[in-house]
Design a protein around this motif. Structure first.
Motif, short mmCIF file in Angstrom:
data_model
loop_
_atom_site.label_atom_id
_atom_site.label_comp_id
_atom_site.label_asym_id
_atom_site.label_seq_id
_atom_site.Cartn_x
_atom_site.Cartn_y
_atom_site.Cartn_z
N GLY A 57 48.94 16.75 30.68
CA GLY A 57 48.65 16.82 29.24
C GLY A 57 47.60 15.80 28.80
N GLN A 58 47.03 15.10 29.77
CA GLN A 58 46.20 13.94 29.43
C GLN A 58 45.04 14.22 28.48
N LEU A 59 44.23 15.23 28.77
CA LEU A 59 43.04 15.44 27.94
C LEU A 59 43.45 15.72 26.49
N ALA A 99 49.77 24.14 41.89
CA ALA A 99 49.85 25.13 42.97
C ALA A 99 49.46 24.51 44.30
N GLU A 100 50.04 23.33 44.57
CA GLU A 100 49.79 22.69 45.86
C GLU A 100 50.64 23.38 46.90
N LYS A 101 50.07 23.66 48.05
CA LYS A 101 50.86 24.34 49.08
C LYS A 101 51.75 23.38 49.84
N PRO A 125 58.79 16.37 50.94
CA PRO A 125 59.95 15.95 50.13
C PRO A 125 59.57 15.38 48.77
N LYS A 126 58.25 15.24 48.47
CA LYS A 126 57.91 14.68 47.16
C LYS A 126 56.98 15.57 46.33
N HIS A 127 56.81 16.81 46.73
CA HIS A 127 56.01 17.76 45.94
C HIS A 127 56.84 18.96 45.51
N VAL A 128 56.73 19.32 44.24
CA VAL A 128 57.25 20.60 43.76
C VAL A 128 56.15 21.23 42.90
N SER A 129 56.28 22.54 42.64
CA SER A 129 55.23 23.23 41.89
C SER A 129 55.37 23.01 40.38
N GLU A 130 56.60 22.77 39.95
CA GLU A 130 56.84 22.49 38.53
C GLU A 130 57.55 21.15 38.47
N PHE A 131 56.95 20.19 37.79
CA PHE A 131 57.61 18.89 37.66
C PHE A 131 57.34 18.34 36.27
N TRP A 132 58.06 17.30 35.91
CA TRP A 132 57.89 16.70 34.58
C TRP A 132 57.04 15.44 34.70
N GLU A 139 53.17 7.14 46.02
CA GLU A 139 52.69 7.16 44.63
C GLU A 139 53.74 7.71 43.66
N ILE A 140 54.07 6.92 42.64
CA ILE A 140 54.92 7.50 41.58
C ILE A 140 54.19 7.53 40.24
N ILE A 141 53.15 6.70 40.11
CA ILE A 141 52.33 6.72 38.89
C ILE A 141 50.87 6.82 39.30
N GLY A 142 50.11 7.62 38.55
CA GLY A 142 48.65 7.63 38.72
C GLY A 142 48.03 7.44 37.35
N GLY A 143 47.10 6.50 37.22
CA GLY A 143 46.52 6.28 35.90
C GLY A 143 45.14 5.66 35.99
N SER A 144 44.55 5.37 34.83
CA SER A 144 43.22 4.77 34.82
C SER A 144 42.82 4.32 33.43
N SER A 167 43.20 3.68 27.86
CA SER A 167 43.79 3.82 29.20
C SER A 167 45.10 4.58 29.12
N GLY A 168 45.51 5.09 30.24
CA GLY A 168 46.80 5.80 30.27
C GLY A 168 47.20 6.07 31.70
N TYR A 169 48.37 6.65 31.84
CA TYR A 169 48.84 6.98 33.18
C TYR A 169 49.83 8.13 33.13
N GLY A 170 50.12 8.67 34.29
CA GLY A 170 51.14 9.72 34.40
C GLY A 170 52.23 9.27 35.35
N LEU A 171 53.46 9.26 34.84
CA LEU A 171 54.61 8.95 35.71
C LEU A 171 55.18 10.27 36.20
N GLY A 172 55.26 10.45 37.51
CA GLY A 172 55.94 11.61 38.06
C GLY A 172 57.43 11.39 37.87
N PHE A 173 58.00 12.12 36.90
CA PHE A 173 59.38 11.83 36.49
C PHE A 173 60.36 11.99 37.66
N GLU A 174 60.20 13.05 38.45
CA GLU A 174 61.12 13.28 39.56
C GLU A 174 61.01 12.17 40.61
N ARG A 175 59.78 11.72 40.86
CA ARG A 175 59.63 10.65 41.85
C ARG A 175 60.28 9.36 41.35
N ALA A 176 60.21 9.13 40.04
CA ALA A 176 60.88 7.96 39.47
C ALA A 176 62.40 8.10 39.65
O1 4AD Z 1 48.11 11.20 39.87
P1 4AD Z 1 48.22 12.41 39.00
O2 4AD Z 1 47.58 13.66 39.49
O3 4AD Z 1 47.62 11.96 37.60
C1 4AD Z 1 47.40 12.76 36.52
O4 4AD Z 1 47.72 13.91 36.41
C2 4AD Z 1 46.80 12.02 35.35
N1 4AD Z 1 46.21 13.01 34.43
C3 4AD Z 1 47.85 11.16 34.68
C4 4AD Z 1 47.29 10.38 33.53
O5 4AD Z 1 46.51 9.47 33.74
N2 4AD Z 1 47.69 10.69 32.32
O6 4AD Z 1 49.75 12.73 38.70
C5 4AD Z 1 50.58 11.75 38.13
C6 4AD Z 1 51.90 11.66 38.87
C7 4AD Z 1 51.76 11.26 40.33
O7 4AD Z 1 51.64 9.87 40.47
C8 4AD Z 1 53.04 11.79 40.92
O8 4AD Z 1 54.09 10.87 40.70
C9 4AD Z 1 53.32 13.01 40.07
O9 4AD Z 1 52.54 12.92 38.91
N3 4AD Z 1 52.98 14.26 40.80
C10 4AD Z 1 53.89 15.10 41.32
N4 4AD Z 1 55.22 15.07 41.35
C11 4AD Z 1 55.86 16.08 41.94
N5 4AD Z 1 55.24 17.14 42.52
C12 4AD Z 1 53.90 17.22 42.54
N6 4AD Z 1 53.30 18.28 43.09
C13 4AD Z 1 53.15 16.17 41.92
N7 4AD Z 1 51.84 15.92 41.73
C14 4AD Z 1 51.76 14.76 41.05
#
Ligand code: 4AD
Ligand code: MG
Length: 461
Positions: A207-209, A230-232, A236-243, A384-389, A427-436
């Motif tokens: 939802g970043q943009l 749609a990552e293939k 154990p840390k990837h799903v197609s739908e995550f929060w 990786e559990i958070i990605g941001g910039s 600045s901002g970041y994305g927390l992968g909720f499931e990974r957290a």
């Molecule tokens: O690093 P990502 O791709 O960053 C973004 O999407 C930025 N737009 C966030 C931002 O700056 N607002 O994804 C963020 C996090 C990853 O660190 C990871 O924890 C999680 O989302 N993630 C996944 N979690 C589960 N399954 C997947 N396929 C995931 N891909 C990313």
């Protein structure tokens, strides 16, 4: 049962009082003329023991009830004489809502997590998943609480989007067109003008943009919702739908961004330790024996911080053979991330200033022209559990990045305009909720921390 939990704390205000309870039978034991049921109504992790005897008119029927049957119990709360519980209910009346069929799959034995995934509609009834999903709910609440206490505005960003935030081409497309006669142009490309939205539509990858647009009005914002990729990769840390939870903060550089991420992580962990002690104790006993020590240590220490360039040096010096060779410019693989967090820093660590070629177009270019103001938070056991910039706030530089990365400029016109009308550092970041959640519970597979996991060839429930 929540009330009874309060009693465990306050000691016996309800003792010897009559009470009523609706719930499901988790266990049953019986003797000749009396028996025990463990009943749980889901409001608290532990069930309560109900003692019944042949003074009940339906004693025989109750004695034969199978696990998972649903009942209404009227009785008196008394101090238990047996081991293992402080209180129990002495039943005066038990009525049955439903007698569960005898083939109920969750009888009282341990099942593997793999097996429980195949019965995702029943697994919330097990101890493990009751604990996981209560913690998930509390973590979600803790996130909202953290940001609301700090004056952040919660923005509901759309699920259906026309652009690709990450530019990684991992989007699920939506179409109402009949697949067999999708119109193509001379170049063989799909024409979307006759489609529902008149252009290519996708499920959002982030939802970043969209949240950035609100950030330029409200200063402190966040979005928190489902995202799709749609990552293939079947890991154990990837799903197609995550929060994903994504704050976006105006007048903030990368250091402020990392400070907020670190405070947020500690806040969530403290909240769960305080509000789900029984569940956390359960994880510590059955899932990861070092969990509580680790989390308690973490909330009182500082996360590591290192640049990508320094991290590469650390990995090169590591006395460990990596499958994927280490050199400046590579995207860090899970094995590298885990080495840094688990073996080198032995705690969560932020890696900053990655090469621009492996990161998204919107990240702010550093003076060196080679790296960007990115930060990933790497956690032991996961990666990786958070990605941001920090975001690129200069119009010309952003335009150049979009061109260099062969993205379609037309899709980003509104995003570009944020750099024309009152642009500020942000600045901002994305927390992968499931990974957290994995990190906080010690669970090792992402499919076990999301109610109904979606992945390649996985869409049963
Ligand atoms: O690093 P990502 O791709 O960053 C973004 O999407 C930025 N737009 C966030 C931002 O700056 N607002 O994804 C963020 C996090 C990853 O660190 C990871 O924890 C999680 O989302 N993630 C996944 N979690 C589960 N399954 C997947 N396929 C995931 N891909 C990313
Ligand atoms: Mg990332």
């Amino acid at each position: 049962l929540l009330e009874i939990r309060e009693i465990y704390k306050k000691h016996a205000e309800l003792l010897n009082k009559e009470l009523e309870l609706n719930g499901w039978i988790r266990k049953r034991r019986d003797q000749k003329n009396f028996g025990f049921l463990e009943v749980n109504d889901g409001t608290f992790f532990n069930g309560i023991q109900v003692v019944f005897d042949d003074s009940l008119s339906n004693f025989d029927e109750i004695s034969r009830l199978s696990i998972s049957s649903s009942v209404h119990v009227k009785g008196v709360l008394v101090q238990s004489e047996g081991k293992g519980q402080t209180f129990e209910i002495k039943a005066k009346e038990i009525t049955i809502y439903n007698k569960a069929d005898l083939d109920y799959p969750l009888q009282n034995k341990r099942h593997t997590l793999e097996y429980l995934r195949t019965i995702a509609h029943l697994r919330p009834r097990t101890n493990t998943f009751m604990a996981v999903f209560r913690v998930r709910s509390l973590m979600s609440y803790a996130i909202h609480k953290f940001f609301n206490e700090r004056g952040f505005v919660y923005v509901h960003t759309p699920i259906i989007t026309g652009s690709d935030t990450e530019g990684a081409g991992e989007m699920f497309q939506l179409t109402t067109l009949d697949l067999k006669d999708i119109p193509k142009n001379d170049k063989g490309e799909v024409e979307y003008k006759d489609d529902f939205f008149g252009k290519q539509a996708n499920l959002t990858v982030s939802g970043q943009l969209n949240v950035e647009t609100f950030c330029m009005a409200f200063k402190n914002t966040y979005t928190f919702g489902p995202t799709f990729r749609a990552e293939k990769s079947n890991t154990p840390k990837h799903v197609s739908e995550f929060w994903m939870m994504e704050p976006e903060i105006a007048f903030a550089d990368l250091d402020v961004n990392m400070d907020i991420a670190e405070d947020m992580m500690k806040y969530i962990i403290r909240y769960v330790l305080e509000n789900a002690p029984e569940e956390m104790q359960f994880f510590n006993q059955f899932i990861d024996k070092t969990l509580l020590d680790r989390l308690n240590g973490l909330v009182n220490s500082e996360f590591g911080r290192v640049t990508y360039t320094e991290a590469i040096e650390i990995l090169k010096k590591a006395d460990k053979k990596f499958e994927y060779p280490v050199e400046w410019g590579i995207d860090l693989q899970t094995e590298h991330e885990r080495y840094l967090a688990e073996e080198h820093f032995k705690k969560p660590v932020f890696v900053t200033d990655y090469p621009k070629d492996i990161k998204a177009f919107y990240m702010k270019l550093n003076e060196d022209g080679k790296t960007v103001r990115a930060m990933d938070l790497l956690a032991p056991g996961i990666g990786e559990i958070i990605g941001g910039s920090q975001r690129e706030d200069n119009f010309e530089k952003l335009e150049q990045r979009i061109k260099d990365m062969n993205l379609n400029e037309k899709d980003y016109w509104w995003y570009m305009e944020l750099r024309k009308y009152g642009s500020v550092p942000h600045s901002g970041y994305g927390l992968g909720f499931e990974r957290a959640i994995m990190y906080v519970t010690g669970m090792l597979n992402i499919r076990d921390v999301i109610p109904f996991p979606r992945g390649p060839k996985s869409l049963e429930f």
